[in-house]
Scaffold this motif. Structure first.
Motif, PDB file in Angstrom:
ATOM      1  N   ASP A 186       0.831  -1.203   0.000  1.00  0.00           N
ATOM      2  CA  ASP A 186       0.000   0.000   0.000  1.00  0.00           C
ATOM      3  C   ASP A 186       0.866   1.254   0.000  1.00  0.00           C
ATOM      4  O   ASP A 186       0.461   2.282  -0.550  1.00  0.00           O
ATOM      5  N   ARG A 187       2.040   1.191   0.604  1.00  0.00           N
ATOM      6  CA  ARG A 187       2.964   2.335   0.526  1.00  0.00           C
ATOM      7  C   ARG A 187       3.421   2.533  -0.915  1.00  0.00           C
ATOM      8  O   ARG A 187       3.556   3.671  -1.362  1.00  0.00           O
ATOM      9  N   LEU A 188       3.633   1.444  -1.639  1.00  0.00           N
ATOM     10  CA  LEU A 188       3.952   1.543  -3.065  1.00  0.00           C
ATOM     11  C   LEU A 188       2.792   2.157  -3.833  1.00  0.00           C
ATOM     12  O   LEU A 188       2.996   2.998  -4.727  1.00  0.00           O
ATOM     13  N   ARG A 189       1.564   1.774  -3.501  1.00  0.00           N
ATOM     14  CA  ARG A 189       0.389   2.323  -4.185  1.00  0.00           C
ATOM     15  C   ARG A 189       0.303   3.837  -4.004  1.00  0.00           C
ATOM     16  O   ARG A 189       0.034   4.582  -4.966  1.00  0.00           O
ATOM     17  N   LEU A 190       0.537   4.318  -2.790  1.00  0.00           N
ATOM     18  CA  LEU A 190       0.490   5.762  -2.545  1.00  0.00           C
ATOM     19  C   LEU A 190       1.546   6.493  -3.366  1.00  0.00           C
ATOM     20  O   LEU A 190       1.326   7.621  -3.833  1.00  0.00           O
ATOM     21  N   TRP A 191       2.702   5.867  -3.547  1.00  0.00           N
ATOM     22  CA  TRP A 191       3.771   6.476  -4.348  1.00  0.00           C
ATOM     23  C   TRP A 191       3.378   6.516  -5.821  1.00  0.00           C
ATOM     24  O   TRP A 191       3.550   7.538  -6.493  1.00  0.00           O
ATOM     25  N   ALA A 192       2.819   5.411  -6.327  1.00  0.00           N
ATOM     26  CA  ALA A 192       2.479   5.332  -7.747  1.00  0.00           C
ATOM     27  C   ALA A 192       1.250   6.179  -8.092  1.00  0.00           C
ATOM     28  O   ALA A 192       1.198   6.803  -9.155  1.00  0.00           O
ATOM     29  N   GLU A 193       0.254   6.196  -7.188  1.00  0.00           N
ATOM     30  CA  GLU A 193      -0.999   6.886  -7.497  1.00  0.00           C
ATOM     31  C   GLU A 193      -0.974   8.363  -7.126  1.00  0.00           C
ATOM     32  O   GLU A 193      -1.436   9.212  -7.893  1.00  0.00           O
ATOM     33  N   ARG A 194      -0.452   8.673  -5.961  1.00  0.00           N
ATOM     34  CA  ARG A 194      -0.546  10.027  -5.430  1.00  0.00           C
ATOM     35  C   ARG A 194       0.780  10.775  -5.431  1.00  0.00           C
ATOM     36  O   ARG A 194       0.819  11.957  -5.081  1.00  0.00           O
ATOM     37  N   GLY A 195       1.855  10.098  -5.763  1.00  0.00           N
ATOM     38  CA  GLY A 195       3.160  10.745  -5.742  1.00  0.00           C
ATOM     39  C   GLY A 195       3.696  10.991  -4.353  1.00  0.00           C
ATOM     40  O   GLY A 195       4.577  11.836  -4.166  1.00  0.00           O
ATOM     41  N   ILE A 196       3.184  10.250  -3.345  1.00  0.00           N
ATOM     42  CA  ILE A 196       3.659  10.403  -1.966  1.00  0.00           C
ATOM     43  C   ILE A 196       4.908   9.552  -1.791  1.00  0.00           C
ATOM     44  O   ILE A 196       4.835   8.322  -1.870  1.00  0.00           O
ATOM     45  N   PRO A 197       6.066  10.134  -1.560  1.00  0.00           N
ATOM     46  CA  PRO A 197       7.286   9.343  -1.392  1.00  0.00           C
ATOM     47  C   PRO A 197       7.146   8.371  -0.226  1.00  0.00           C
ATOM     48  O   PRO A 197       6.453   8.646   0.753  1.00  0.00           O
ATOM     49  N   PRO A 198       7.778   7.205  -0.305  1.00  0.00           N
ATOM     50  CA  PRO A 198       7.662   6.220   0.776  1.00  0.00           C
ATOM     51  C   PRO A 198       8.094   6.758   2.130  1.00  0.00           C
ATOM     52  O   PRO A 198       7.513   6.387   3.154  1.00  0.00           O
ATOM     53  N   GLU A 199       9.087   7.628   2.148  1.00  0.00           N
ATOM     54  CA  GLU A 199       9.546   8.191   3.413  1.00  0.00           C
ATOM     55  C   GLU A 199       8.463   9.054   4.066  1.00  0.00           C
ATOM     56  O   GLU A 199       8.259   9.007   5.278  1.00  0.00           O
ATOM     57  N   ARG A 200       7.758   9.830   3.251  1.00  0.00           N
ATOM     58  CA  ARG A 200       6.689  10.646   3.790  1.00  0.00           C
ATOM     59  C   ARG A 200       5.506   9.779   4.222  1.00  0.00           C
ATOM     60  O   ARG A 200       4.844  10.062   5.227  1.00  0.00           O
ATOM     61  N   ALA A 201       5.221   8.707   3.472  1.00  0.00           N
ATOM     62  CA  ALA A 201       4.144   7.804   3.852  1.00  0.00           C
ATOM     63  C   ALA A 201       4.426   7.164   5.209  1.00  0.00           C
ATOM     64  O   ALA A 201       3.505   6.959   6.011  1.00  0.00           O
ATOM     65  N   LEU A 202       5.683   6.848   5.476  1.00  0.00           N
ATOM     66  CA  LEU A 202       6.045   6.298   6.786  1.00  0.00           C
ATOM     67  C   LEU A 202       5.764   7.308   7.892  1.00  0.00           C
ATOM     68  O   LEU A 202       5.233   6.959   8.952  1.00  0.00           O
ATOM     69  N   VAL A 203       6.094   8.569   7.656  1.00  0.00           N
ATOM     70  CA  VAL A 203       5.820   9.614   8.638  1.00  0.00           C
ATOM     71  C   VAL A 203       4.319   9.731   8.878  1.00  0.00           C
ATOM     72  O   VAL A 203       3.854   9.861  10.026  1.00  0.00           O
ATOM     73  N   HIS A 204       3.528   9.669   7.799  1.00  0.00           N
ATOM     74  CA  HIS A 204       2.069   9.713   7.952  1.00  0.00           C
ATOM     75  C   HIS A 204       1.580   8.569   8.819  1.00  0.00           C
ATOM     76  O   HIS A 204       0.720   8.747   9.691  1.00  0.00           O
ATOM     77  N   GLY A 205       2.130   7.376   8.582  1.00  0.00           N
ATOM     78  CA  GLY A 205       1.709   6.220   9.358  1.00  0.00           C
ATOM     79  C   GLY A 205       2.052   6.346  10.827  1.00  0.00           C
ATOM     80  O   GLY A 205       1.228   6.046  11.698  1.00  0.00           O
TER      81      GLY A 205
END
Length: 311
Positions: A182-201
């Motif tokens: 799902d972190r990959l999906r956020l990167w591919a769909e929304r352009g959210i870098p994995p590092e930022r997605a981790l911070v969100h989590g």
């Protein structure tokens, strides 16, 4: 499964529909410098073949089936205790049915790694316009790719390890795989870098835990009983897990953990022939020792005996 006890274990299966084109998803998953960013199962991935460090770009001509490539992986800090190992991978980018497939086999360097030896695959299933509901295509016609993984591994061999793997390690590894997808999906769909997605989590976990703790403190202050406050905080925290995650937060619950019913689901869960033809890393020449790629330990078992569930 060999070495895991009397009761067989089920291979890990994760499936997720990602709104992106196949070339973009291929780029984010097949390039090691991208792969190590979104996949929480690895901290670093290095290809051993110098010619494979710079693979052709998406628009370049590529063979239908790539040559097997050796790699080294690390999970943990670069300096300090870490899980390390070696493996071999190969891929098919062009197939008559429109799918793309990659496969790997790996072996850990140390005996304390819960994943001693393993094998797995990725499938890239493009959406079909004649059946959008089954393949995740949206009404606006945006391309979708159903990204599927199936893999199995051999864990420790000491007494009690099979139970520990079944009830603790394997569920956690499956959850971590789904969360990474799902972190990959956020990167591919929304352009959210994995590092930022981790911070969100981490931020969302902190908010939920903080809300539960605050509720417990208020309840303890009103009732004058600390035990009541602890129980209230636990109940609130438990129910907070039922609240849907924020759209920009990766969540394992968005992934399917079992194959879909029907022929297409069975085909997605079937181990590809590409994996069966892939030689275990123990059968390949070991790389020369260096500071960047330490010489891997030869696995004691026969990695080729690990086979994934066929449907």
């Amino acid at each position: 499964m060999p070495g895991q006890g009397q009761r067989p274990t089920k291979p890990i299966y994760v499936e997720l529909s990602i709104r992106t084109d196949p070339d973009t998803l291929w780029e984010l998953t097949q390039r090691p410098w991208h792969h190590q960013r979104w996949d929480a199962r690895f901290s670093r991935i290095d290809y051993l073949n110098s010619s494979s460090e710079h693979l052709p770009e998406s628009g370049a001509q590529e063979k239908e089936e790539s040559e097997p490539v050796g790699f080294r992986y690390l999970l943990g800090p670069t300096r300090g205790p870490a899980l390390t190992g070696s493996g071999v991978t190969t891929a098919e980018r062009r197939r008559a049915d429109g799918q793309r497939v990659s496969a790997l086999r790996f072996a850990s360097d140390s005996g304390w790694s819960p994943l001693q030896e393993g094998a797995g695959y990725w499938r890239y299933l493009p959406s079909r316009s004649e059946d959008p509901a089954a393949d995740g295509a949206s009404a606006d016609g945006a391309p979708h790719v159903t990204f599927v993984t199936g893999y199995d591994y051999r864990s420790w061999r000491w007494r009690g390890s099979a139970q520990l793997d079944r009830f603790l390690v394997r569920p956690f590894v499956g959850w971590l795989t789904a969360w990474s997808f799902d972190r990959l999906r956020l990167w591919a769909e929304r352009g959210i870098p994995p590092e930022r997605a981790l911070v969100h989590g981490l931020a969302e976990v902190a908010v939920r835990a903080g809300a539960a703790a605050l509720t417990g403190v208020l309840d303890a202050a009103v009732t004058g009983q600390a035990v009541a406050g602890v129980l209230t905080a636990g109940v609130v925290l438990m129910f907070s897990a039922l609240v849907p995650p924020c759209p920009v937060t990766p969540a394992a619950r968005r992934c399917r953990r079992r194959p879909r019913p029907g022929a297409r689901g069975r085909a997605a869960a079937r181990s590809p022939r590409l994996l069966a033809a892939l030689a275990p890393p123990s059968d390949r020449p070991a790389p020369s020792p260096s500071r960047k790629h330490p010489s891997p330990r030869r696995p004691s078992g026969n990695l080729g005996t690990i086979t994934l569930e066929q449907s």
